[in-house]
Design a protein around this motif. Structure first.
Motif, PDB file in Angstrom:
ATOM      1  N   GLY A 168     -56.462  32.714  96.680  1.00  0.00           N
ATOM      2  CA  GLY A 168     -57.507  31.792  96.219  1.00  0.00           C
ATOM      3  C   GLY A 168     -58.696  32.469  95.571  1.00  0.00           C
ATOM      4  O   GLY A 168     -59.658  31.808  95.193  1.00  0.00           O
ATOM      5  N   LEU A 196     -54.554  38.272  94.516  1.00  0.00           N
ATOM      6  CA  LEU A 196     -55.866  37.617  94.553  1.00  0.00           C
ATOM      7  C   LEU A 196     -55.727  36.120  94.309  1.00  0.00           C
ATOM      8  O   LEU A 196     -56.337  35.299  95.007  1.00  0.00           O
ATOM      9  N   ASP A 197     -54.907  35.763  93.318  1.00  0.00           N
ATOM     10  CA  ASP A 197     -54.729  34.343  93.013  1.00  0.00           C
ATOM     11  C   ASP A 197     -54.098  33.618  94.200  1.00  0.00           C
ATOM     12  O   ASP A 197     -54.505  32.507  94.554  1.00  0.00           O
ATOM     13  N   PRO A 247     -63.351  34.074  98.846  1.00  0.00           N
ATOM     14  CA  PRO A 247     -62.964  34.051  97.426  1.00  0.00           C
ATOM     15  C   PRO A 247     -64.135  34.382  96.494  1.00  0.00           C
ATOM     16  O   PRO A 247     -63.945  34.512  95.300  1.00  0.00           O
ATOM     17  N   ARG A 283     -62.760  39.705  90.036  1.00  0.00           N
ATOM     18  CA  ARG A 283     -62.349  40.491  88.874  1.00  0.00           C
ATOM     19  C   ARG A 283     -61.645  41.784  89.285  1.00  0.00           C
ATOM     20  O   ARG A 283     -61.820  42.262  90.417  1.00  0.00           O
ATOM     21  N   HIS A 340     -59.531  33.466  92.675  1.00  0.00           N
ATOM     22  CA  HIS A 340     -59.242  33.418  91.227  1.00  0.00           C
ATOM     23  C   HIS A 340     -60.330  34.071  90.395  1.00  0.00           C
ATOM     24  O   HIS A 340     -60.076  34.522  89.291  1.00  0.00           O
ATOM     25  N   LYS A 341     -61.552  34.058  90.933  1.00  0.00           N
ATOM     26  CA  LYS A 341     -62.666  34.605  90.141  1.00  0.00           C
ATOM     27  C   LYS A 341     -62.953  36.069  90.435  1.00  0.00           C
ATOM     28  O   LYS A 341     -63.818  36.675  89.811  1.00  0.00           O
ATOM     29  N   ARG A 399     -53.600  41.024  90.809  1.00  0.00           N
ATOM     30  CA  ARG A 399     -54.004  39.712  90.281  1.00  0.00           C
ATOM     31  C   ARG A 399     -53.219  38.597  90.973  1.00  0.00           C
ATOM     32  O   ARG A 399     -53.779  37.563  91.374  1.00  0.00           O
ATOM     33  N   GLU A 400     -51.927  38.806  91.110  1.00  0.00           N
ATOM     34  CA  GLU A 400     -51.098  37.808  91.784  1.00  0.00           C
ATOM     35  C   GLU A 400     -51.552  37.600  93.222  1.00  0.00           C
ATOM     36  O   GLU A 400     -51.669  36.478  93.703  1.00  0.00           O
TER      37      GLU A 400
END
Lengths: 421, 421
Positions: free
Chosen positions: A266, A262-263, A239, A271, A268-269, A259-260
């Motif tokens: 995990g 990646l989130d 992550p 870019r 989340h950071k 984005r979905e």
């Protein structure tokens, strides 16, 4: 010898007629803002100062001029000893300008001032066009960082100047290493599709990149299948993966999916950086997309439709036969120019918002208006050099002063009227 | 160090993974001809050869890369010893190209070839865009000479390359003295409005110019009143007056009036040169006007709406783990590329008119088609240098081979279909 043939033939004829030694005042200004821009950004002043300082004719150049009979011997003698000994003053780098703004004024003998026309215009026309386009992109990006990466789309030396101009207007970094070296612009970049293709698998390429550049690197994820590449990237880097770059397809839609993903993984950071023929309109259209940064190439280095700033270098006053400095102006149809040396001020209303560009030849000093010109060269010595960081900060301040209409991306009139007095 | 940050980080990662030494084939091509151009003109090959020969990293550059932690020590060591030792082959300078034409092919190790991406693209994208626009203007001028005078509207070094590219495509001369010095482009120019304004009267200015430059000079006649200036000019220089230049107003109408006036004054041989924001359309519109030559500035150096040629540099084949050179291609949406090393041929019909661009990866040699690629660099040594005059002559030959539709100024499809095999 960055000058035009006709500067030298004019010099020759003026040396012969005796008019070469007359005191002369030339002004750089733009009759209009091409492309319906609302304001222009003055860029390249620092490069102009370097060029004026270095403007010389060496033995090789003089031999060329002699062998090709461009000019006669008295003119060659003049050129051999040439060194600009006059004055320059004008707008600070990063300042905004409007139609008729006296951006740079050059005072000296006709002979010494006329020779600088081409190089001063080249620098200001190029750099200001790029900086003006860049400012629009920075505004459209609304705080998200933009990397300049257009070197390959323009002349190899324009590329360096373009990177400098983009940084002036608020870009965060450039791909151009020479701009880092010469001007201290932060440089950035990680990998191209070729790097992925070079390896036997995308996984192998990502492993190599992460092993060498660390988990904080940016992986280019659209060589084959984006979703698979993102999965592989997070699997390999964890992550802490710095960023992923998308360079094709419907960027808004793909960025949302990535984005979905990646989130969900995990990360989340991590870019999302997008590239692929972006201009200020495409950037604005991505405002609501989960994008963390932009890379802009072609449209930046080509001024996003306006590759040159249309500035001209005009004689506005010169000593007459009786030794008096008199205003002059041509009368050519459709290309008016105003004679006389000009002072410029930005008028601000009570709230501190700019409401007019005042260009004064009458000598009357307006009250409550900010003077726009600073000394740049005095008696041949550069006195107005500023750091690129200082110019960048100044640009931000000046921009904050402009009315809201200045920031419309659509074509339109200049955001401030120019009032001549 | 005219290269992008990411070329060096890719190099670092590939040196570490071991893939840096894999044999690689990169190709320069354009996916389309931007601006609805019917053909492109290959320009800048000579400058690419200079750049490849000179591509080095000096101590100062290496110190910059070290201090800014752009790359690690093994990569700096590689760069310190860098010298391109591979091969380049491609289209001759002045040749025409179409979508997918393999304009330049670079073969070497991945490490040595990837570093050249930025500088090769910069040169070819800029110079080819300018040469392509110039070729359209030359066609529109239908034999009348065109002077390139756009230096002041573009970066000072782009200006030199633009003058070179314009001459390649058939312009007769340039205002840019550096282009004369570096590339032997003929230079021309006489006087600006400033010269007239400098003197106490237009008559005084013309007298000075004629005294210094001779009766064969070109007088700029639109500073005040054109008819009066023409009368004064012929009175002072006699019917041997070389030319008059018009730089404003309705050029067609004014040129007609001036021609009548010159003829009435007996100055039948005095030519009329027109300038003032001309592009290929304006030139075409002046076909029936009594004009003897054109001066073109802004539109030439900005590619007349197409300032960059949209060429890319793509890895098309590389050695795999087993040492076999294998084709590669990315699958990014909307940016297709074809893997494999390509050979290119121009197919001609019985009349000698070109009817297709053949791009072959199969190894099949088409019969009755002209091979388009020549050796440029072999084992790091330049073998394909041609004089600018030779390239200029070649361009004329190639152009004569194209079908009539290639010369339409309107936007449209490429004049030849590209056939892949």
């Amino acid at each position: 010898m960055l000058t035009d043939h006709y500067e030298l033939t004019m010099l020759q004829a003026a040396l012969r007629s005796g008019a070469a030694s007359r005191r002369a005042v030339f002004e750089v200004f733009a009759r209009q803002l091409p492309g319906g821009r609302r304001y222009g950004v003055v860029a390249g002043i620092g490069r102009v100062l370097d060029a004026v300082e270095d403007f010389r004719f060496g033995d090789e150049e003089l031999a060329f001029l002699r062998d090709n009979q461009v000019v006669d011997e008295p003119t060659l003698d003049f050129l051999a000893g040439y060194r600009f000994s006059g004055d320059l003053y004008g707008y600070r780098e990063g300042e905004c300008y409007f139609p008729g703004s006296p951006i740079v004024t050059v005072e000296g003998t006709f002979a010494e001032a006329v020779l600088l026309e081409t190089v001063i215009l080249s620098i200001l026309n190029h750099d200001s066009a790029i900086a003006t386009a860049a400012a629009r992109m920075v505004r459209a990006a609304a705080g998200r960082p933009i990397i300049e990466m257009g070197s390959r789309r323009t002349h190899e030396m324009s590329a360096v100047a373009a990177a400098r101009a983009a940084y002036l207007s608020g870009f965060s970094s450039t791909s151009n290493l020479m701009a880092g070296h010469l001007y201290g612009v932060p440089t950035a970049g990680t990998a191209a599709h070729a790097f992925t293709l070079l390896h036997d698998s995308e996984r192998g390429a990502f492993q190599a990149q992460i092993a060498s550049l660390g988990a904080g690197t940016t992986l280019l994820v659209d060589t084959y299948d984006v979703a698979e590449a993102v999965r592989t990237g997070v699997e390999l880097a964890g992550p802490e993966l710095g960023a992923v770059r998308l360079d094709s397809g419907d960027l808004c839609e793909i960025a949302t999916e990535v984005r979905e993903q990646l989130d969900a993984l995990g990360a989340h950071k991590t870019r999302i950086i997008v590239t692929s023929d972006l201009d200020e309109y495409a950037i604005a259209a991505l405002a609501s997309a989960p994008v963390d940064g932009y890379g802009v190439g072609t449209s930046l280095v080509t001024g996003s439709g306006v590759p040159t700033a249309a500035m001209v270098y005009k004689l506005v006053a010169r000593e007459d036969a009786s030794g008096v400095l008199a205003p002059v102006a041509k009368r050519s149809v459709g290309k008016p120019s105003r004679g006389g040396r000009k002072c410029a001020f930005r008028r601000l209303d009570e709230s501190g918002t700019a409401d007019a560009e005042l260009v004064v030849t009458s000598g009357r000093e307006p009250s409550g208006a900010r003077p726009l010109q600073v000394p740049l060269v005095r008696g041949g010595e550069v006195v107005g050099r500023e750091s690129l960081e200082a110019s960048r900060a100044w640009h931000r301040e000046v921009l904050a002063e402009l009315p809201a209409a200045a920031h419309h991306l659509s074509r339109g009139d200049a955001a401030l009227p120019t009032v001549f007095d």
